[in-house]
Every structure is written in C-alpha cells, then in structure tokens.
Design a protein around this motif. Structure first.
Motif, PDB file in Angstrom:
ATOM      1  N   PRO A 276       2.344 -11.620  -2.209  1.00  0.00           N
ATOM      2  CA  PRO A 276       2.835 -11.331  -3.557  1.00  0.00           C
ATOM      3  C   PRO A 276       4.233 -10.732  -3.492  1.00  0.00           C
ATOM      4  N   GLU A 277       4.779 -10.417  -4.652  1.00  0.00           N
ATOM      5  CA  GLU A 277       6.066  -9.725  -4.698  1.00  0.00           C
ATOM      6  C   GLU A 277       5.928  -8.364  -4.014  1.00  0.00           C
ATOM      7  N   PHE A 284      -2.237  -5.442  -2.043  1.00  0.00           N
ATOM      8  CA  PHE A 284      -2.661  -6.626  -1.303  1.00  0.00           C
ATOM      9  C   PHE A 284      -3.207  -6.229   0.074  1.00  0.00           C
ATOM     10  N   GLN A 285      -2.506  -5.278   0.721  1.00  0.00           N
ATOM     11  CA  GLN A 285      -2.915  -4.845   2.052  1.00  0.00           C
ATOM     12  C   GLN A 285      -4.224  -4.056   2.002  1.00  0.00           C
ATOM     13  N   ILE A 286      -4.386  -3.258   0.946  1.00  0.00           N
ATOM     14  CA  ILE A 286      -5.639  -2.499   0.795  1.00  0.00           C
ATOM     15  C   ILE A 286      -6.813  -3.478   0.729  1.00  0.00           C
ATOM     16  N   LEU A 287      -6.635  -4.548  -0.058  1.00  0.00           N
ATOM     17  CA  LEU A 287      -7.706  -5.548  -0.196  1.00  0.00           C
ATOM     18  C   LEU A 287      -7.973  -6.245   1.128  1.00  0.00           C
ATOM     19  N   LYS A 288      -6.884  -6.457   1.901  1.00  0.00           N
ATOM     20  CA  LYS A 288      -7.022  -7.189   3.171  1.00  0.00           C
ATOM     21  C   LYS A 288      -7.785  -6.397   4.225  1.00  0.00           C
ATOM     22  N   VAL A 304     -11.463  -2.988  -4.943  1.00  0.00           N
ATOM     23  CA  VAL A 304     -10.945  -3.097  -6.317  1.00  0.00           C
ATOM     24  C   VAL A 304     -11.335  -1.860  -7.130  1.00  0.00           C
ATOM     25  N   LEU A 305     -12.573  -1.396  -6.939  1.00  0.00           N
ATOM     26  CA  LEU A 305     -13.012  -0.204  -7.683  1.00  0.00           C
ATOM     27  C   LEU A 305     -12.209   1.024  -7.252  1.00  0.00           C
ATOM     28  N   LEU A 306     -11.903   1.078  -5.950  1.00  0.00           N
ATOM     29  CA  LEU A 306     -11.096   2.194  -5.429  1.00  0.00           C
ATOM     30  C   LEU A 306      -9.691   2.170  -6.045  1.00  0.00           C
ATOM     31  N   SER A 347       2.757  -1.339   2.678  1.00  0.00           N
ATOM     32  CA  SER A 347       3.665  -2.457   2.374  1.00  0.00           C
ATOM     33  C   SER A 347       4.294  -2.983   3.669  1.00  0.00           C
ATOM     34  N   ILE A 348       4.713  -2.074   4.538  1.00  0.00           N
ATOM     35  CA  ILE A 348       5.320  -2.489   5.809  1.00  0.00           C
ATOM     36  C   ILE A 348       4.279  -3.236   6.650  1.00  0.00           C
ATOM     37  N   TRP A 349       3.078  -2.690   6.687  1.00  0.00           N
ATOM     38  CA  TRP A 349       1.983  -3.315   7.450  1.00  0.00           C
ATOM     39  C   TRP A 349       1.733  -4.741   6.939  1.00  0.00           C
TER      40      TRP A 349
END
Lengths: 352, 108
Positions: A276-277, A284-288, A304-306, A347-349
């Motif tokens: 994503p942007e 995005f990384q949290i979900l991954k 998602v709940l978190l 974000s870096i990860w």
C-alpha cells in the motif's frame, strides 16, 4: 479604486473579518512551530482540490478507460504529468503533516479540556484524509493498485458480524470490479470532499472558539504569554512556511514524477511486491506478522480488532487522559513516542 | 434514516449483475458492463505512452530553468516577508495596532 473597494465593503463587510483576524492572538512560545503544521495542511488540501479538478477533466472512471485516460493525462495532455505528480505528492505531504500535527498535539497534550472535540474532529479529518489516499490509489487502475485494493478491501471482512457487509459496501459487490472503481471515484470526488468540508468547518470553528493552545504550564496558571496578532504578523510567518513547502513539493513532483503501471487485469494473478501507500505500511505489517490462528481465533481477526482498538484509543484520548492541565502526563507522552517508534519501525520492516 | 437506506443500498451492490467466470474460481469475477472482448483486450495492453517526465531535452532543460526561477522567486519573496515580519513585530511591540492610525491600517 476607493469607490470599488467601498462598493465591495458595503456588501461583504470584509473589514470586520480583517478586524477579527487582527484581534485573534497567536501565542509565541517554544512549541509555536507546531502551529504552522495545522495551516500547512490547508495549503496541501488546496493544491489537492485544484489539481484534482484538473485531473477530473480528463479522467474516465470506467474499467476500459481508467488506465488509458491516466496514460493520456501523462503522455498527451500538456503538463498533465506535472499535475498528476503534484496531486500524488501533495497527498503524501498532506498526510505526513496531518500525522505530524496530531503527534504534536498528542505530545503537548493540547487536546485536554476544553479542546476534546477539536482533537476528535482532527482525528476524523485524518481518517478522511487516509480514505482519500485509499480511494485515490485505485483510480489509475493499474495492476498494483488493483491488487492492493483487493487486499485492502478484504481486511474489514475479518471483523466479526459486520465485516462482510463493510467489504461489500466498499467494493459494490463481492469482488473488486469496475463497480468498485466507479464507487471509489464517487467516494474520492463527491462523498469524501463533502465530509472533509463539514468536519473541517467544525474543526476551524472549535479552534476559533477555544483559541490556539498554549503550553500546559502557562495555560494552567493562566500566565500572561507573549502573543502576536494573527493578521498580519502570523500570516506573514505562515506565508514563508507555505512558500518553502510549495517549493519543495513542486521540486519533488517535477524530479520524481508518479509512474503508471500496466492496466489492471481482473483475471491475472496478484503481482509481486503488493504494497500500500507508505502511510498504510505499518498497518499492513501488523496484519502480516500475525499468525493464521491464535488458539481458536483467526489471527487476522485479532489483528484487525487490535488495530480498531488502537484507533478507538486514539480517538478517545482526551476522554482517557482527562486530567487537569497542570498534570504533565508523562505516561501519555511516553505512549506517544512508543507509538511513533513502533509505526516507523513497522513501516521500515514492511519495506525490507 | 435516508442516509442509512442509501448505505444499505450501496452495500447490497447490484444482485445478480456480477457474473462469475466459468472455471475461473468462485472469487474471480468480471465487470458487469458488457464490453466487447477486443475492447477489453485493448484496455489490457501496455499503455503506448511515454513514461511521466520531460518528453525531450528541451523540456528537461525547461524544467531545470523553471526550478531555478521558482527558487529564486521564493528566495526573494522570503527575504521580503522576513522584512515584513520584522516590521509587523516592531509595530506590534510599539502597540501601533491599538492606536487610531493602526486600527485604520487593520480596518481600512
């Protein structure tokens, strides 16, 4: 000339406005620099509106023509690539400054009584800005934007009970199709602009109502703080900031223009490196990083709940930290810095 | 109530209008608009446009010239504004804006 200005003055009463602005005090202290972030958002928002209207003259939000019309804007329309590049970059600049603005308020705790609603409307403005970014990302209808939108609109599905409904609301059906494109276009140029103008009006009204915040110690003791008039002293200072930001934006937009990918193919498999942007990278990384299942619950649902819980905490921050002004709130400050560090590292990860 | 009805209608999509591609897997769909196959194929081709950026060396030089001109203008305007800030601050310190002449300056 005098007659002309008198004619306008009789009808518009602009002297009352300039008189109000000159009497509006802007406090001068060591945190004044953050005051400029709020008005700088307006600069980029204005650029977004102007360049967005120019792009809308040529953009066609249909499955067959979306990508081709953007390609035409880039390749055939005079200065089209510059307008598109400025539009894209100013979106990034705007969201970056929105983040900066909210972080500065969080750290200085300017959201405390009586500015709770100012904070909440500010968070709403941030969400609308992110929605602008999310809907705008699909509009070029290239392979990367299609795949990212498929992933992005699939995330709400993990929310129990209402998740599937939200996904269908976003997509206009079960999957990302041409209907999603026209729907995102309508969100991008109709619904979100109306929403942002309404919330912005409330936000600006609240700022006028309660005034620009001062450092906690000074506000709690009602100490006399040095102020300058909004007009002309602050406006001149702000103009310098706007000029410099405008220069940086145009330079970056000209030297690093936004590229357009190949036209999206609904049948094609997802390309490599869907991302994503930059402002969604940490989410995005949290979900991954969440595993598929944690005990008997889906990992995605938990993630998602978190995230939603975090967003709710962020929105309700003034109600959670509703202590008197004189309390310094070291825990709140530490939380803000930890969140910032976490978001940057995630974000870096995600980029690695 | 009207807003809720609109949201409900939006979320419903258009029932039956999104055909599932035979053999393409349950989740794969095509757009509901009837488009000729050749038009779809044409839309999926690589765009025949130049990548974004200056088209030729003349335009490239033009951009650098414009950037130089823009930053020169910004430098001049910033210098002027800094002088204006100093003057406005001086007048504020002298309480000029509170005087009858100063009020006329703000409320012409």
């Amino acid at each position: 000339m005098n007659k002309l200005s008198a004619w306008f003055e009789e009808r518009l009463s602009l002297a009352a406005v300039s008189g109000f602005m000159s009497r509006k005090p802007v406090p001068l202290h060591r945190h004044t620099i953050w005051t400029y972030t709020g008005s700088s958002i307006l600069l980029f928002f204005g650029i977004q509106v102007v360049t967005g209207i120019l792009l809308a003259f040529y953009y066609k939000p249909t499955l067959e023509q979306a990508n081709a019309s953007v390609a035409r804007i880039i390749g055939e329309v005079p200065l089209g690539w510059i307008v598109r590049s400025v539009h894209g970059w100013s979106a990034s600049f705007m969201i970056a400054i929105v983040f900066l603005h909210l972080m500065s308020i969080w750290i200085t705790k300017s959201y405390r009584r009586p500015r709770e609603l100012t904070w909440m409307s500010g968070v709403a403005l941030m969400v609308i800005s992110l929605a602008f970014g999310f809907t705008g990302y699909l509009l070029p209808w290239d392979d990367l934007s299609l795949s990212a939108t498929k992933v992005g609109t699939d995330i709400p599905r993990a929310i129990p009970v209402i998740g599937g409904w939200i996904t269908r609301l976003l997509r206009g059906g079960e999957d990302v199709t041409g209907d999603t494109l026209t729907r995102f276009f309508a969100f991008h140029i109709c619904i979100l602009p109306i929403a942002i103008f309404l919330v912005l009006a409330l936000h600006v009204y609240l700022i006028q109502r309660h005034g620009i915040s001062r450092p906690l110690a000074e506000e709690s003791e009602d100490r006399k703080v040095r102020t300058i008039p909004f007009w002309p002293n602050f406006v001149f200072r702000e103009s310098v900031v706007w000029l410099l930001l405008f220069g940086v934006l145009v330079t970056i937009a000209l030297l690093f223009p936004h590229h357009l990918g190949s036209p999206a193919d609904l049948m094609a498999p997802a390309p490599e490196g869907i991302r994503p942007e930059w402002y969604f990278l940490f989410l995005f990384q949290i979900l991954k990083i969440f595993p598929a299942h944690i005990l008997f619950v889906s990992g995605e649902t938990l993630a998602v709940l978190l995230i939603l819980l975090g967003a709710l905490f962020f929105f309700c921050l003034p109600l959670i930290d509703n202590r008197p002004l004189e309390r310094r709130g070291r825990v709140v400050t530490a939380t803000a810095w930890i969140f910032l560090l976490f978001a940057v590292l995630m974000s870096i990860w995600s980029l690695l | 109530m009207l807003g809720f009805t609109i949201v409900l209608a939006l979320s419903a999509g258009i029932p039956g209008s999104v055909p599932v591609v035979p053999g393409g897997g349950g989740s794969l769909v095509i757009d509901r608009v009837d488009v000729p196959d050749d038009a779809k194929a044409a839309a999926r081709q690589e765009p025949e446009t130049a990548p974004p950026g200056p088209a030729d060396i003349k335009e490239s030089v033009g951009i650098w010239f414009f950037l130089a001109l823009m930053w020169s203008a910004i430098a001049v305007l910033t210098a002027v504004l800094v002088l204006k800030i100093k003057e406005a601050d001086r007048l504020h310190r002298l309480r000029f804006y509170d005087s009858p002449r100063g009020k006329r300056f703000i409320d012409p």
